[in-house]
Design a protein around this motif. Structure first.
Motif, PDB file in Angstrom:
ATOM      1  N   ILE A 110      25.815  65.919 107.924  1.00 45.59           N
ATOM      2  CA  ILE A 110      24.973  66.957 108.443  1.00 45.59           C
ATOM      3  C   ILE A 110      24.294  67.882 107.629  1.00 45.59           C
ATOM      4  N   THR A 111      24.765  68.185 106.566  1.00 45.72           N
ATOM      5  CA  THR A 111      24.382  69.213 105.629  1.00 45.72           C
ATOM      6  C   THR A 111      23.392  68.526 104.592  1.00 45.72           C
ATOM      7  N   ASP A 112      22.909  67.471 104.857  1.00 47.04           N
ATOM      8  CA  ASP A 112      22.206  66.793 103.893  1.00 47.04           C
ATOM      9  C   ASP A 112      20.950  65.946 104.453  1.00 47.04           C
ATOM     10  N   ASN A 113      19.924  66.510 104.593  1.00 46.89           N
ATOM     11  CA  ASN A 113      18.371  66.005 105.015  1.00 46.89           C
ATOM     12  C   ASN A 113      18.319  64.595 104.727  1.00 46.89           C
ATOM     13  N   ALA A 114      18.504  64.243 103.371  1.00 50.27           N
ATOM     14  CA  ALA A 114      18.084  63.123 102.943  1.00 50.27           C
ATOM     15  C   ALA A 114      19.021  61.886 103.496  1.00 50.27           C
ATOM     16  N   SER A 115      20.016  62.249 103.809  1.00 52.79           N
ATOM     17  CA  SER A 115      21.013  61.302 104.209  1.00 52.79           C
ATOM     18  C   SER A 115      20.686  61.096 105.613  1.00 52.79           C
ATOM     19  N   PHE A 116      19.981  61.857 106.552  1.00 52.51           N
ATOM     20  CA  PHE A 116      19.498  61.547 107.773  1.00 52.51           C
ATOM     21  C   PHE A 116      18.276  60.524 107.587  1.00 52.51           C
ATOM     22  N   ASP A 117      17.388  60.975 106.611  1.00 55.84           N
ATOM     23  CA  ASP A 117      15.988  59.999 106.424  1.00 55.84           C
ATOM     24  C   ASP A 117      16.711  58.613 106.103  1.00 55.84           C
ATOM     25  N   LYS A 118      17.781  58.485 105.357  1.00 60.42           N
ATOM     26  CA  LYS A 118      18.230  57.294 105.017  1.00 60.42           C
ATOM     27  C   LYS A 118      18.862  56.386 106.475  1.00 60.42           C
ATOM     28  N   VAL A 119      19.366  56.985 107.355  1.00 63.36           N
ATOM     29  CA  VAL A 119      19.838  56.435 108.347  1.00 63.36           C
ATOM     30  C   VAL A 119      18.572  55.910 109.123  1.00 63.36           C
ATOM     31  N   GLN A 120      17.589  56.794 109.202  1.00 63.99           N
ATOM     32  CA  GLN A 120      16.375  56.176 109.693  1.00 63.99           C
ATOM     33  C   GLN A 120      15.771  54.717 109.056  1.00 63.99           C
ATOM     34  N   ARG A 121      16.036  54.907 107.664  1.00 58.76           N
ATOM     35  CA  ARG A 121      15.462  53.544 106.945  1.00 58.76           C
ATOM     36  C   ARG A 121      16.431  52.212 107.345  1.00 58.76           C
ATOM     37  N   VAL A 123      17.919  51.938 109.950  1.00 62.23           N
ATOM     38  CA  VAL A 123      17.570  51.175 111.179  1.00 62.23           C
ATOM     39  C   VAL A 123      16.784  50.067 111.135  1.00 62.23           C
ATOM     40  N   GLU A 124      15.552  50.556 110.523  1.00 61.76           N
ATOM     41  CA  GLU A 124      14.269  49.598 110.109  1.00 61.76           C
ATOM     42  C   GLU A 124      14.821  48.335 109.378  1.00 61.76           C
ATOM     43  N   GLU A 125      15.710  48.366 108.336  1.00 62.77           N
ATOM     44  CA  GLU A 125      16.380  47.420 107.719  1.00 62.77           C
ATOM     45  C   GLU A 125      17.144  46.331 108.542  1.00 62.77           C
ATOM     46  N   LEU A 126      17.925  46.970 109.438  1.00 62.54           N
ATOM     47  CA  LEU A 126      18.805  46.243 110.480  1.00 62.54           C
ATOM     48  C   LEU A 126      17.831  45.678 111.383  1.00 62.54           C
ATOM     49  N   LYS A 127      16.899  46.057 111.802  1.00 67.89           N
ATOM     50  CA  LYS A 127      15.846  45.327 112.654  1.00 67.89           C
ATOM     51  C   LYS A 127      15.228  44.043 112.136  1.00 67.89           C
ATOM     52  N   ILE A 128      15.300  44.107 110.929  1.00 71.77           N
ATOM     53  CA  ILE A 128      14.779  42.981 109.983  1.00 71.77           C
ATOM     54  C   ILE A 128      15.836  42.010 109.881  1.00 71.77           C
ATOM     55  N   MET A 129      16.923  42.532 109.120  1.00 71.76           N
ATOM     56  CA  MET A 129      18.009  41.871 108.724  1.00 71.76           C
ATOM     57  C   MET A 129      18.949  41.145 109.891  1.00 71.76           C
ATOM     58  N   ALA A 130      19.134  41.793 110.708  1.00 68.68           N
ATOM     59  CA  ALA A 130      20.225  41.357 111.871  1.00 68.68           C
ATOM     60  C   ALA A 130      19.472  40.410 112.710  1.00 68.68           C
ATOM     61  N   SER A 161      18.866  58.342 120.905  1.00 68.15           N
ATOM     62  CA  SER A 161      18.542  57.807 122.193  1.00 68.15           C
ATOM     63  C   SER A 161      17.520  56.822 122.136  1.00 68.15           C
ATOM     64  N   LYS A 162      16.520  57.060 121.114  1.00 68.99           N
ATOM     65  CA  LYS A 162      15.284  56.201 120.805  1.00 68.99           C
ATOM     66  C   LYS A 162      15.803  54.752 120.406  1.00 68.99           C
ATOM     67  N   ILE A 163      16.722  54.743 119.511  1.00 67.89           N
ATOM     68  CA  ILE A 163      17.161  53.578 119.090  1.00 67.89           C
ATOM     69  C   ILE A 163      18.323  52.996 119.827  1.00 67.89           C
ATOM     70  N   ASP A 164      18.532  53.575 121.141  1.00 74.39           N
ATOM     71  CA  ASP A 164      19.581  53.301 121.810  1.00 74.39           C
ATOM     72  C   ASP A 164      21.233  53.017 121.112  1.00 74.39           C
ATOM     73  N   ALA A 165      21.354  54.252 120.391  1.00 79.24           N
ATOM     74  CA  ALA A 165      22.656  54.108 119.697  1.00 79.24           C
ATOM     75  C   ALA A 165      23.334  55.628 120.020  1.00 79.24           C
ATOM     76  N   LYS A 166      24.914  55.404 120.332  1.00 77.50           N
ATOM     77  CA  LYS A 166      25.435  56.688 120.336  1.00 77.50           C
ATOM     78  C   LYS A 166      25.734  57.606 119.262  1.00 77.50           C
ATOM     79  N   LEU A 167      25.456  58.835 119.333  1.00 71.23           N
ATOM     80  CA  LEU A 167      25.766  59.538 117.903  1.00 71.23           C
ATOM     81  C   LEU A 167      26.951  60.170 118.557  1.00 71.23           C
ATOM     82  N   ILE A 168      27.841  60.331 117.397  1.00 69.36           N
ATOM     83  CA  ILE A 168      29.094  60.972 117.611  1.00 69.36           C
ATOM     84  C   ILE A 168      29.293  61.710 116.375  1.00 69.36           C
ATOM     85  N   GLY A 169      29.714  63.032 116.703  1.00 68.73           N
ATOM     86  CA  GLY A 169      29.985  64.170 115.746  1.00 68.73           C
ATOM     87  C   GLY A 169      31.422  63.592 115.068  1.00 68.73           C
TER      88      GLY A 169
END
Ligand code: GTP
Length: 192
Positions: A110-121, A123-130, A161-169
């Motif tokens: 949560i203290t690192d913006n780049a790490s959040f961008d990476k999560v978004q990427r 998701v794309e990767e998982l869509k292609i590979m899974a 919620s857009k990707i239908d995932a639960k977010l847990i702190g």
């Protein structure tokens, strides 16, 4: 009659977000569960430090009444190239098939913006590979450092919620949310 399920899980995220720490913490939390709630858990840990594949593997057994679940969790050190090897289900040369993943834990700091961008990427990767729909859980890690938070919680929740995932702190440091994370993941896969 016992029903046994083996679920293959990958834990993904930028380097240093706390993937390994969450896994280590989850062992402690599960032992804690075992003593307080009677949940039966057995843990094993193996480090595979081969030169080509850098990943660690953790096996976690949980019993929910007559349902026994074994999570096979792969921690791939944040390297996309290596993680791909574990996500893809693929027929090997000998005819043995590598099991497809059932779920993914996407971790950001949560203290690192780049790490959040990476999560978004990821998701794309998982869509292609899974090859099929998999359960995705997002872990907003390092909650103990909330005063340095860079990722707006509302923004993160709307993405989840857009990707239908639960977010847990979570916090691997305090243990906050760690138990919930793995139990939620398991329950969602069982209910699929
Ligand atoms: P890679 O192996 O590089 O992919 O990193 P990783 O994602 O597995 O992260 P790791 O668990 O190695 O943690 C990275 C650093 O963050 C370590 O110094 C941890 O002590 C720290 N860390 C992990 N989780 C937390 C947390 O919840 N809170 C705080 N304050 N620090 C954390």
């Amino acid at each position: 009659i016992m029903t046994t399920h083996d679920f293959k899980i990958v834990i993904l995220g930028e380097g240093r977000v706390g993937k390994t720490s969450l896994l280590i913490r989850s062992i402690i939390e599960y032992f804690f569960c075992q003593r307080t709630t009677g949940l039966y858990v057995q843990n094993g840990f193996t480090e595979l430090q081969q030169s080509t594949i850098q990943a660690s593997f953790l096996k976690k057994k949980l019993n929910f009444g007559s349902t026994s679940v074994c999570l096979h969790i792969w921690d791939t050190a944040g390297q996309v190239r290596i993680a791909r090897l574990y996500i893809r289900s693929k027929k090997k040369k000998e005819g043995k098939e590598r099991k497809a993943i059932d779920g993914a834990v996407l971790v950001y700091d949560i203290t690192d913006n780049a790490s959040f961008d990476k999560v978004q990427r990821w998701v794309e990767e998982l869509k292609i590979m899974a090859k099929r729909d998999i359960v995705i859980i997002m872990a907003a890690n390092k909650q103990d450092m909330i005063s340095n938070q860079r990722i707006d919680a509302a923004k993160a929740h709307s993405f989840a919620s857009k990707i239908d995932a639960k977010l847990i702190g979570t916090s691997a440091k305090t243990g906050e949310g760690v138990e919930t994370l793995f139990l939620e993941l398991t329950k969602q896969i069982l209910n699929q």
